[in-house]
Enzyme design. Structure first.
Site, short mmCIF file in Angstrom:
data_model
loop_
_atom_site.label_atom_id
_atom_site.label_comp_id
_atom_site.label_asym_id
_atom_site.label_seq_id
_atom_site.Cartn_x
_atom_site.Cartn_y
_atom_site.Cartn_z
N ALA A 111 69.70 -21.59 -46.16
CA ALA A 111 70.94 -21.06 -46.57
C ALA A 111 70.49 -19.78 -47.47
O ALA A 111 69.27 -19.79 -48.08
CB ALA A 111 71.55 -22.05 -47.40
N PHE A 112 71.60 -18.91 -47.96
CA PHE A 112 71.20 -17.62 -48.55
C PHE A 112 70.80 -17.85 -49.76
O PHE A 112 70.17 -16.91 -50.60
CB PHE A 112 72.45 -16.70 -48.36
CG PHE A 112 73.26 -16.87 -49.60
CD1 PHE A 112 74.12 -17.76 -49.78
CD2 PHE A 112 72.95 -15.84 -50.56
CE1 PHE A 112 75.10 -17.70 -50.88
CE2 PHE A 112 74.08 -15.61 -51.53
CZ PHE A 112 75.01 -16.76 -51.94
N LYS A 113 70.83 -19.08 -50.41
CA LYS A 113 70.46 -19.22 -51.69
C LYS A 113 69.11 -19.07 -51.96
O LYS A 113 68.33 -18.90 -53.08
CB LYS A 113 70.68 -20.76 -52.27
CG LYS A 113 72.18 -20.91 -52.00
CD LYS A 113 73.11 -20.42 -53.04
CE LYS A 113 74.43 -21.17 -53.32
NZ LYS A 113 75.48 -21.04 -52.27
N ASP A 114 68.25 -19.22 -50.92
CA ASP A 114 66.66 -18.99 -50.77
C ASP A 114 66.45 -17.60 -51.20
O ASP A 114 65.43 -17.31 -51.85
CB ASP A 114 66.04 -19.31 -49.53
CG ASP A 114 66.17 -20.65 -48.99
OD1 ASP A 114 65.64 -21.48 -50.12
OD2 ASP A 114 66.12 -20.82 -47.87
N LEU A 117 66.52 -17.86 -54.90
CA LEU A 117 66.02 -18.97 -55.63
C LEU A 117 64.55 -19.11 -55.01
O LEU A 117 63.61 -19.68 -55.72
CB LEU A 117 66.57 -20.42 -55.42
CG LEU A 117 67.82 -20.48 -56.30
CD1 LEU A 117 68.75 -21.53 -55.86
CD2 LEU A 117 67.47 -20.91 -57.65
#
Ligand SMILES: *Cc1c(COP(=O)(O)O)cnc(C)c1O
Length: 495
Positions: A111-114, A117
């Protein structure tokens, strides 16, 4: 360059301090005092670089107190082959003549949160050292799904840190749950909360504001910090991929230097699209930022009317990461569009807290009209978009990305705007197998990670390795806790 609070411009701190603190003590969010401009000739330089080099270049404009050598080291580790399955890191996929997808889900949790994060832990641990802080850091996260796993992956085995993730026991998908509970690393803990996401979130906030607990932890060498999207260290890495996508479109010959493009962004907490807004204000040629909502269309209504009203029904949708009624990062936009008026921003936030509703000034409304467009898709439309993209182009997209693509198509029909457009693609379809299978006209026969094979059979598109790797994995963390027990969980883990 200094950072100021959106609720009190007199609070001025360094980048390292803003990243360590996360939130200003007055409740405001940190923003750059002056947004840097892309220097003349920057795009010519950037287009010849790799994604990692672009990230160093862009982040350095904001981080005076970090060296180029430090940022080079972080980007190599954050966006290297251990975590990302393509050297391009954030590739642009061409669907047709003027429609492109910016794929932000090639990282370790799909997911784009990577994108943020994988970077935040490096920025944060360095910030702590730069500030002369000698305690270790414990990150507390309340998650409704994607953030928890991305934060675990980012902080696992990072020296000087521990991380505890709380998720609502029955509020995440099977795949999301197994992603978190099977997390490896010696410094991680995952706990199910008997309650919903709000229960988990409220309890974490209580832990943060419990002076007695903080004092006790401090005495044993721990400070608490947060990995949610109010932290500047999470927003900054997201500015990079807008600029990188523009470079890629230049290099593929799909646009010429200076040509404006649209970005259409599936939006929840307003972090992703806000990074696009900052990129635009740094000088990136953008025509429209199109904000896409699901049935929880509080942001669409706000951008179209100037009234933010969270007093409405909450819907559970097939794009759960956008099921949100209070978008924290909007505060940063209001601050900017009000002409950096901290008192005005603080007043909107007070109204939001006390009444759930506010109307912005005409100045803000007309400034928004010049930049944003907005629209929404319900679940039925979302599934039809997935089916259409797959049937016509053989391109498989997830439910969040489909909301954005559906909104872009509506926008084009309504306005006739045929500007080259980039849909920001935020998750692998394999994170939301059941809904995607239904969109393709199949009835899911399994639950959990077995759905991955089912979707591979139905689509012929290979699943990302980290999700396939979940098959046969055993959960390490199986305990669930009542809200009142969570402080004890923190105490025990930091003993
Ligand atoms: C978090 C998330 C979003 C929403 O991003 P915001 O920055 O909160 O607006 C969209 N899609 C996916 C898959 C997400 O995980």
């Amino acid at each position: 360059m200094r950072y100021v609070s959106t609720r009190d411009s007199k609070t001025r701190v360094t980048a390292a301090r803003a990243i360590e603190m996360g939130l200003s003590a007055d409740g405001g969010l940190f923003v750059p005092e002056v947004l840097p401009r892309l220097p003349k000739g920057a795009m010519e330089e950037l287009r010849t670089m790799s994604y990692r080099q672009r990230a160093v270049y862009v982040m350095k404009l904001f981080l005076e107190d970090y060296t180029v050598a430090e940022l080079t080291d972080y980007t190599q580790r954050a966006y290297g082959p251990r975590g990302f399955d393509t050297p391009e890191v954030a590739p642009v996929y061409k669907l047709d003549g003027n429609t492109h997808f910016l794929e932000l889900w090639h990282g370790p949790t799909c997911a784009f949160k990577d994108m943020a994060l994988q970077m935040l832990p490096r920025l944060l641990t360095a910030a702590v050292a730069k500030n002369g802080e000698t305690r270790d850091v414990c990150i507390l996260v309340a998650t409704s799904g994607d953030t928890g796993k991305a934060a675990l992956e980012g902080f696992a085995d990072v020296e000087g840190t521990k991380i505890i993730v709380f998720y609502p026991r029955d509020g995440v998908s099977d795949i999301q749950k197994l992603q978190m509970t099977s997390q490896e690393g010696s410094n991680v803990a995952v706990a199910a909360v008997n309650g919903n996401f709000d229960d988990a979130q409220t309890t974490v906030k209580e832990i943060f504001s419990d002076p007695e607990l903080r004092g006790e932890l401090s005495a044993s060498g721990w400070m608490l910090s947060s990995a949610n999207s109010i932290n500047w260290g999470r927003l900054l890495p997201q500015i990079v991929y807008y600029i990188s996508a523009y470079c890629d479109l230049l290099n593929s010959g799909d646009i010429v230097m200076g040509e404006k493009v649209n970005f259409c962004v599936p939006t929840g907490n307003f972090g992703d699209i806000l990074a696009g807004y900052y990129a635009m204000n740094m000088g990136l040629p953008v025509n429209r930022l199109i904000c896409a909502s699901n049935k929880n269309d509080v942001l669409t209504e706000f951008l179209n009317t100037g009234v933010y009203d969270r007093n409405r029904e909450f819907y559970t949708t097939v794009s759960p990461s956008m099921d949100i009624l209070v978008s924290s990062n909007l505060e940063r936009l209001l601050y900017d569009l009000s002409g950096k008026n901290d008192a005005e921003t603080a007043e909107y936030m007070r109204l939001l807290r006390d009444t759930g509703r506010y109307r912005v000034s005409d100045r803000i409304k007309s400034a928004m009209d010049g930049v944003f467009a907005a629209g929404s898709c319900d679940d039925g439309e979302t599934k039809a978009v997935i089916a259409g993209a797959f049937k016509e182009h053989g391109y498989l997209i997830d439910t969040h990305t489909a909301v954005a693509y559906g909104v872009l198509e509506k926008y084009r029909r309504d306005t006739g705007d045929d500007t080259v457009s980039v849909v920001v693609s935020t998750a692998s379809p394999y994170k939301f197998c059941a809904a995607v299978l239904e969109a393709l006209g199949r009835t899911p026969e399994h639950t959990g990670p077995e759905l991955i094979g089912e979707l591979e059979d139905a689509s012929g598109v290979p699943a990302p390795a980290p999700l396939k790797g979940l098959l046969g994995k055993c959960p390490r963390f199986t305990d669930s806790f009542d809200k009142g027990d969570l402080k004890g969980v923190v105490r025990d883990f930091l003993k």
